[in-house]
Design a protein around this motif. Sequence first.
Motif, PDB file in Angstrom:
ATOM      1  N   ALA A   1       0.837  -1.209   0.000  1.00 29.90           N
ATOM      2  CA  ALA A   1       0.000   0.000   0.000  1.00 29.90           C
ATOM      3  C   ALA A   1       0.869   1.255   0.000  1.00 29.90           C
ATOM      4  O   ALA A   1       0.593   2.214  -0.725  1.00 29.90           O
ATOM      5  CB  ALA A   1      -0.937  -0.010   1.198  1.00 29.90           C
ATOM      6  N   ALA A   2       1.924   1.251   0.791  1.00 26.60           N
ATOM      7  CA  ALA A   2       2.812   2.411   0.860  1.00 26.60           C
ATOM      8  C   ALA A   2       3.499   2.654  -0.485  1.00 26.60           C
ATOM      9  O   ALA A   2       3.632   3.801  -0.920  1.00 26.60           O
ATOM     10  CB  ALA A   2       3.851   2.210   1.955  1.00 26.60           C
ATOM     11  N   ARG A   3       3.920   1.604  -1.146  1.00 31.96           N
ATOM     12  CA  ARG A   3       4.604   1.754  -2.429  1.00 31.96           C
ATOM     13  C   ARG A   3       3.660   2.213  -3.528  1.00 31.96           C
ATOM     14  O   ARG A   3       4.085   2.881  -4.469  1.00 31.96           O
ATOM     15  CB  ARG A   3       5.277   0.452  -2.826  1.00 31.96           C
ATOM     16  N   LEU A   4       2.385   1.873  -3.418  1.00 32.04           N
ATOM     17  CA  LEU A   4       1.416   2.304  -4.423  1.00 32.04           C
ATOM     18  C   LEU A   4       1.211   3.818  -4.411  1.00 32.04           C
ATOM     19  O   LEU A   4       0.818   4.395  -5.417  1.00 32.04           O
ATOM     20  CB  LEU A   4       0.073   1.609  -4.220  1.00 32.04           C
TER      21      LEU A   4
ATOM     22  N   TYR B   1      -8.453  -0.247 -11.512  1.00 32.10           N
ATOM     23  CA  TYR B   1      -8.163   0.997 -10.791  1.00 32.10           C
ATOM     24  C   TYR B   1      -8.846   1.039  -9.420  1.00 32.10           C
ATOM     25  O   TYR B   1      -8.188   1.369  -8.422  1.00 32.10           O
ATOM     26  CB  TYR B   1      -8.576   2.196 -11.655  1.00 32.10           C
ATOM     27  N   PRO B   2     -10.150   0.708  -9.320  1.00 31.38           N
ATOM     28  CA  PRO B   2     -10.783   0.744  -7.992  1.00 31.38           C
ATOM     29  C   PRO B   2     -10.106  -0.186  -6.978  1.00 31.38           C
ATOM     30  O   PRO B   2      -9.959   0.165  -5.810  1.00 31.38           O
ATOM     31  CB  PRO B   2     -12.225   0.318  -8.257  1.00 31.38           C
ATOM     32  N   THR B   3      -9.663  -1.337  -7.439  1.00 33.97           N
ATOM     33  CA  THR B   3      -8.965  -2.265  -6.538  1.00 33.97           C
ATOM     34  C   THR B   3      -7.669  -1.649  -6.044  1.00 33.97           C
ATOM     35  O   THR B   3      -7.374  -1.683  -4.840  1.00 33.97           O
ATOM     36  CB  THR B   3      -8.678  -3.593  -7.263  1.00 33.97           C
ATOM     37  N   LEU B   4      -6.896  -1.073  -6.954  1.00 30.08           N
ATOM     38  CA  LEU B   4      -5.627  -0.459  -6.563  1.00 30.08           C
ATOM     39  C   LEU B   4      -5.843   0.729  -5.631  1.00 30.08           C
ATOM     40  O   LEU B   4      -5.092   0.912  -4.672  1.00 30.08           O
ATOM     41  CB  LEU B   4      -4.843  -0.034  -7.809  1.00 30.08           C
ATOM     42  N   ARG B   5      -6.865   1.522  -5.872  1.00 32.09           N
ATOM     43  CA  ARG B   5      -7.163   2.671  -4.999  1.00 32.09           C
ATOM     44  C   ARG B   5      -7.524   2.209  -3.593  1.00 32.09           C
ATOM     45  O   ARG B   5      -7.094   2.815  -2.615  1.00 32.09           O
ATOM     46  CB  ARG B   5      -8.307   3.507  -5.576  1.00 32.09           C
ATOM     47  N   ARG B   6      -8.332   1.148  -3.500  1.00 32.66           N
ATOM     48  CA  ARG B   6      -8.712   0.634  -2.169  1.00 32.66           C
ATOM     49  C   ARG B   6      -7.473   0.190  -1.392  1.00 32.66           C
ATOM     50  O   ARG B   6      -7.341   0.490  -0.202  1.00 32.66           O
ATOM     51  CB  ARG B   6      -9.695  -0.535  -2.300  1.00 32.66           C
ATOM     52  N   ILE B   7      -6.574  -0.494  -2.058  1.00 28.95           N
ATOM     53  CA  ILE B   7      -5.345  -0.947  -1.395  1.00 28.95           C
ATOM     54  C   ILE B   7      -4.481   0.255  -1.035  1.00 28.95           C
ATOM     55  O   ILE B   7      -3.942   0.332   0.078  1.00 28.95           O
ATOM     56  CB  ILE B   7      -4.582  -1.932  -2.301  1.00 28.95           C
ATOM     57  N   GLN B   8      -4.376   1.201  -1.929  1.00 29.54           N
ATOM     58  CA  GLN B   8      -3.591   2.419  -1.697  1.00 29.54           C
ATOM     59  C   GLN B   8      -4.117   3.174  -0.478  1.00 29.54           C
ATOM     60  O   GLN B   8      -3.353   3.774   0.264  1.00 29.54           O
ATOM     61  CB  GLN B   8      -3.655   3.283  -2.949  1.00 29.54           C
TER      62      GLN B   8
ATOM     63  N   HIS C   1      -8.364 -10.081  -1.940  1.00 34.25           N
ATOM     64  CA  HIS C   1      -8.175 -11.496  -2.253  1.00 34.25           C
ATOM     65  C   HIS C   1      -6.689 -11.834  -2.252  1.00 34.25           C
ATOM     66  O   HIS C   1      -5.845 -10.995  -2.580  1.00 34.25           O
ATOM     67  CB  HIS C   1      -8.755 -11.821  -3.622  1.00 34.25           C
ATOM     68  N   VAL C   2      -6.398 -13.065  -1.939  1.00 32.32           N
ATOM     69  CA  VAL C   2      -5.011 -13.519  -1.923  1.00 32.32           C
ATOM     70  C   VAL C   2      -4.391 -13.400  -3.317  1.00 32.32           C
ATOM     71  O   VAL C   2      -3.220 -13.043  -3.451  1.00 32.32           O
ATOM     72  CB  VAL C   2      -4.912 -14.973  -1.399  1.00 32.32           C
ATOM     73  N   GLY C   3      -5.170 -13.661  -4.365  1.00 31.96           N
ATOM     74  CA  GLY C   3      -4.657 -13.541  -5.734  1.00 31.96           C
ATOM     75  C   GLY C   3      -4.242 -12.118  -6.070  1.00 31.96           C
ATOM     76  O   GLY C   3      -3.242 -11.900  -6.757  1.00 31.96           O
ATOM     77  N   THR C   4      -5.002 -11.150  -5.559  1.00 32.76           N
ATOM     78  CA  THR C   4      -4.669  -9.737  -5.758  1.00 32.76           C
ATOM     79  C   THR C   4      -3.381  -9.403  -5.034  1.00 32.76           C
ATOM     80  O   THR C   4      -2.490  -8.746  -5.574  1.00 32.76           O
ATOM     81  CB  THR C   4      -5.818  -8.848  -5.246  1.00 32.76           C
ATOM     82  N   TRP C   5      -3.279  -9.866  -3.808  1.00 33.69           N
ATOM     83  CA  TRP C   5      -2.084  -9.642  -2.991  1.00 33.69           C
ATOM     84  C   TRP C   5      -0.862 -10.240  -3.690  1.00 33.69           C
ATOM     85  O   TRP C   5       0.179  -9.606  -3.802  1.00 33.69           O
ATOM     86  CB  TRP C   5      -2.298 -10.262  -1.633  1.00 33.69           C
ATOM     87  N   LYS C   6      -1.009 -11.457  -4.202  1.00 36.09           N
ATOM     88  CA  LYS C   6       0.107 -12.123  -4.883  1.00 36.09           C
ATOM     89  C   LYS C   6       0.493 -11.374  -6.156  1.00 36.09           C
ATOM     90  O   LYS C   6       1.691 -11.206  -6.436  1.00 36.09           O
ATOM     91  CB  LYS C   6      -0.253 -13.566  -5.207  1.00 36.09           C
ATOM     92  N   ALA C   7      -0.488 -10.913  -6.925  1.00 36.75           N
ATOM     93  CA  ALA C   7      -0.195 -10.178  -8.156  1.00 36.75           C
ATOM     94  C   ALA C   7       0.623  -8.924  -7.860  1.00 36.75           C
ATOM     95  O   ALA C   7       1.602  -8.624  -8.558  1.00 36.75           O
ATOM     96  CB  ALA C   7      -1.485  -9.814  -8.881  1.00 36.75           C
ATOM     97  N   LEU C   8       0.234  -8.197  -6.820  1.00 36.64           N
ATOM     98  CA  LEU C   8       0.979  -6.981  -6.463  1.00 36.64           C
ATOM     99  C   LEU C   8       2.351  -7.306  -5.887  1.00 36.64           C
ATOM    100  O   LEU C   8       3.334  -6.624  -6.188  1.00 36.64           O
ATOM    101  CB  LEU C   8       0.165  -6.147  -5.474  1.00 36.64           C
ATOM    102  N   SER C   9       2.422  -8.336  -5.088  1.00 32.95           N
ATOM    103  CA  SER C   9       3.698  -8.738  -4.519  1.00 32.95           C
ATOM    104  C   SER C   9       4.670  -9.140  -5.625  1.00 32.95           C
ATOM    105  O   SER C   9       5.834  -8.708  -5.636  1.00 32.95           O
ATOM    106  CB  SER C   9       3.483  -9.892  -3.536  1.00 32.95           C
TER     107      SER C   9
END
Length: 58
Positions: A8-11, A27-34, A41-49
Motif C-alpha cells: 500500500a505504501a509503495r502504491l 483501478y478501484p482495486t488499486l485505490r482501495r489498497i492504496q 483477495h489472496v490472488g490480488t495480494w500475490k499479483a501486487l507482490s
Amino acid sequence: MKPLKSIAARLHGMNLAYVMKQTGLTYPTLRRIQQGRENIHVGTWKALSDFFEREDQL
C-alpha cells in the motif's frame, strides 16, 4: 509475499495506470489498497507482490 502495508505504501508514489497494465488489476482495486483497506483477495495480494518483486529487480 510482501506485507500488505508495504505494498500500500509503495502504491502511493506509483502511476496506477502502469500498475494496472502490469498486473491486470482494476483501478478501484488499486485505490482501495492504496487507501489502506486490507480486505483483498489472496490472488490480488500475490499479483501486487510479484509486480513489486519484478520492479525491485530492475
